[in-house]
Scaffold this motif. Structure first.
Motif, PDB file in Angstrom:
ATOM      1  N   GLY A 116       0.806  -1.223   0.000  1.00  0.00           N
ATOM      2  CA  GLY A 116       0.000   0.000   0.000  1.00  0.00           C
ATOM      3  C   GLY A 116       0.830   1.260   0.000  1.00  0.00           C
ATOM      4  O   GLY A 116       2.059   1.223  -0.111  1.00  0.00           O
ATOM      5  N   LYS A 117       0.133   2.375   0.131  1.00  0.00           N
ATOM      6  CA  LYS A 117       0.767   3.693   0.059  1.00  0.00           C
ATOM      7  C   LYS A 117       0.753   4.361   1.430  1.00  0.00           C
ATOM      8  O   LYS A 117      -0.082   4.042   2.284  1.00  0.00           O
ATOM      9  CB  LYS A 117      -0.006   4.584  -0.919  1.00  0.00           C
ATOM     10  CG  LYS A 117      -0.234   3.981  -2.290  1.00  0.00           C
ATOM     11  CD  LYS A 117       0.988   4.061  -3.145  1.00  0.00           C
ATOM     12  CE  LYS A 117       0.721   3.471  -4.516  1.00  0.00           C
ATOM     13  NZ  LYS A 117       1.890   3.412  -5.347  1.00  0.00           N
ATOM     14  N   VAL A 118       1.634   5.335   1.578  1.00  0.00           N
ATOM     15  CA  VAL A 118       1.730   6.078   2.843  1.00  0.00           C
ATOM     16  C   VAL A 118       0.392   6.739   3.193  1.00  0.00           C
ATOM     17  O   VAL A 118      -0.046   6.726   4.341  1.00  0.00           O
ATOM     18  CB  VAL A 118       2.850   7.144   2.739  1.00  0.00           C
ATOM     19  CG1 VAL A 118       2.763   8.159   3.863  1.00  0.00           C
ATOM     20  CG2 VAL A 118       4.220   6.463   2.733  1.00  0.00           C
ATOM     21  N   GLY A 119      -0.305   7.298   2.188  1.00  0.00           N
ATOM     22  CA  GLY A 119      -1.543   8.044   2.450  1.00  0.00           C
ATOM     23  C   GLY A 119      -2.650   7.207   3.048  1.00  0.00           C
ATOM     24  O   GLY A 119      -3.526   7.723   3.745  1.00  0.00           O
ATOM     25  N   ALA A 120      -2.628   5.904   2.789  1.00  0.00           N
ATOM     26  CA  ALA A 120      -3.690   5.037   3.307  1.00  0.00           C
ATOM     27  C   ALA A 120      -3.341   4.488   4.688  1.00  0.00           C
ATOM     28  O   ALA A 120      -4.222   4.003   5.399  1.00  0.00           O
ATOM     29  CB  ALA A 120      -3.928   3.872   2.353  1.00  0.00           C
ATOM     30  N   ALA A 121      -2.067   4.561   5.066  1.00  0.00           N
ATOM     31  CA  ALA A 121      -1.629   3.897   6.300  1.00  0.00           C
ATOM     32  C   ALA A 121      -2.353   4.395   7.566  1.00  0.00           C
ATOM     33  O   ALA A 121      -2.708   3.583   8.425  1.00  0.00           O
ATOM     34  CB  ALA A 121      -0.113   4.015   6.441  1.00  0.00           C
ATOM     35  N   PRO A 122      -2.622   5.722   7.688  1.00  0.00           N
ATOM     36  CA  PRO A 122      -3.346   6.157   8.891  1.00  0.00           C
ATOM     37  C   PRO A 122      -4.806   5.724   8.893  1.00  0.00           C
ATOM     38  O   PRO A 122      -5.428   5.640   9.943  1.00  0.00           O
ATOM     39  CB  PRO A 122      -3.265   7.697   8.822  1.00  0.00           C
ATOM     40  CG  PRO A 122      -2.182   7.999   7.849  1.00  0.00           C
ATOM     41  CD  PRO A 122      -2.184   6.868   6.868  1.00  0.00           C
ATOM     42  N   MET A 123      -5.346   5.489   7.703  1.00  0.00           N
ATOM     43  CA  MET A 123      -6.767   5.157   7.556  1.00  0.00           C
ATOM     44  C   MET A 123      -7.178   4.058   8.537  1.00  0.00           C
ATOM     45  O   MET A 123      -8.158   4.180   9.256  1.00  0.00           O
ATOM     46  CB  MET A 123      -6.969   4.710   6.101  1.00  0.00           C
ATOM     47  CG  MET A 123      -8.309   4.197   5.777  1.00  0.00           C
ATOM     48  SD  MET A 123      -9.436   5.537   5.484  1.00  0.00           S
ATOM     49  CE  MET A 123     -10.926   4.647   5.096  1.00  0.00           C
TER      50      MET A 123
END
Ligand SMILES: Cc1cc2nc3c(=O)[nH]c(=O)nc-3n(C[C@H](O)[C@H](O)[C@H](O)COP(=O)(O)OP(=O)(O)OC[C@H]3O[C@@H](n4cnc5c(N)ncnc54)[C@H](O)[C@@H]3O)c2cc1C
Length: 337
Positions: A116-123
């Protein structure tokens, strides 16, 4: 803006979904333009990272897919032992972790090789081997699709929990995360205590692992247990591990004395969903091309040409069966689209 884009290579279940509209955003400023576009205003929208935590039900996505395409990271501050590193949303997570490990910055090593990508990790506050993203999260920058403004979220305002955050629940679909800042340490005690990891290090004769050895150990264990989406479609754990009250656990223990459990306090316990699914007899099950992985019962797989609905139907059968046998509801971790 592109049209009729095949998302097969943008979702790790490998489903051949076609998106009506697709846009890549390389700079946050482009989002401002996008929200004025009639296609944005009139259509259903989905922000997509690497597609490793989504299950598309239909083979046509009647709407707009927005993908952050901004990549890279930089050190933005240093204070004593702490280094603040900002990574852009479109950066590959696993690549970013490798870079931090290489730089000798501590905090993310147990989260090596998560797709996955960094932007989705906090999700969903990604987690593995006893560590969660929130443990070294500092802040993030997100674009508010309602107001058109950029907003900075600190840790409390993200409301992180077990595989959850404000972005997955109360603010779902409202923000596009454009960058995430981590507070990493130059020196720190490594977290090697998680069951599998501790055992692996012991068996490999590694007594005092460094950050690189730990990251490599995590990768080796993951590769031995989880199917590689390049060869077998999957989205990692399909369900979250359920949390149950002691009263229910006591009842279950009368029949299943060996049930694995982790005490969370407040009379609650986390039970591995994989154990429940395996006990219910689903491990290795296959119907057509939809199946349950034979090494890890928590992972649903696409052996080739299963449809999103076939995988979902299998998930629902498992959910119902576990509820009937154990009285426990399994909540999907994967985002159903
Ligand atoms: C083999 C395998 C192993 C895995 N192991 C783990 C694990 O150990 N631990 C773990 O926690 N997860 C694990 N996962 C799940 C997955 O890798 C993570 O959830 C990951 O963070 C998803 O990233 P993505 O970019 O693919 O997100 P996507 O699947 O594209 O999106 C996931 C959700 O995030 C939203 N989203 C994506 N980007 C943004 C953005 N920029 N702004 C706002 N919302 C956004 C999407 O709308 C969607 O709701 C695994 C998956 C696979 C396939």
């Amino acid at each position: 803006m592109e049209r009729f884009i095949d998302l097969k290579s943008f979702n790790t279940f490998g489903l051949p979904v076609v998106a009506n509209y697709f846009v890549r955003i390389a700079h946050s400023a482009e989002i401002k333009e996008l929200i004025e576009n009639p296609v944005f205003k009139e259509n259903r929208r989905l922000i997509l990272g690497g597609g490793s935590n989504v299950l598309f039900l239909d083979d046509f996505f009647e709407g707009l897919i927005i993908q952050m395409d901004n990549t890279g990271w930089e050190i933005i501050n240093e204070k004593d032992e702490i280094v603040y590193v900002c990574a852009r949303a479109g950066t590959d997570w696993s690549f970013f972790v490798d870079e931090m490990v290489e730089a000798g910055l501590h905090g993310l090593e147990n989260l090596s090789l998560i797709p996955g990508k960094v932007g989705a990790a906090p999700m969903q506050n990604i987690g593995a081997y006893g560590v969660e993203l929130k443990d070294c999260f500092h802040s993030l920058e997100a674009f508010d699709l309602q107001s058109g403004n950029i907003r900075v979220f600190d840790k409390p305002s993200c409301n992180f929990g077990y595989r959850s955050s404000v972005f997955k629940h109360a603010a779902r679909g409202r923000y596009i995360i454009s960058a995430v800042t981590f507070a990493l340490k130059k020196n720190a005690e490594l977290n090697t205590s998680y069951g599998n990891l501790e055992e692996y290090l012991k068996q490999s004769g590694i007594k005092n692992p460094g950050i690189k050895e730990l990251s490599e150990a995590v990768k080796t264990i993951r590769q031995s247990k989880l199917p590689d989406p390049r060869y077998v479609g999957n989205a990692g754990s399909f369900f979250k591990n359920p949390v149950v009250h002691k009263l229910l656990l006591d009842d279950l223990m009368k029949e299943y004395a060996q049930i694995p459990k982790y005490e969370l306090g407040n009379n609650t316990y986390k039970i591995p969903a994989a154990w429940l699914i395996e006990q219910a007899g689903w491990k290795g099950y296959r119907l057509g091309d939809a199946g349950v992985h034979d090494k890890q019962a928590l992972v649903l797989v696409n052996h080739g040409s299963a449809s999103g609905r076939e995988i979902f139907a299998l998930a629902m059968k498992i959910q119902l069966d576990v509820k009937t046998k154990f009285g426990i509801h399994l909540d999907p971790e994967v985002n159903i689209i």
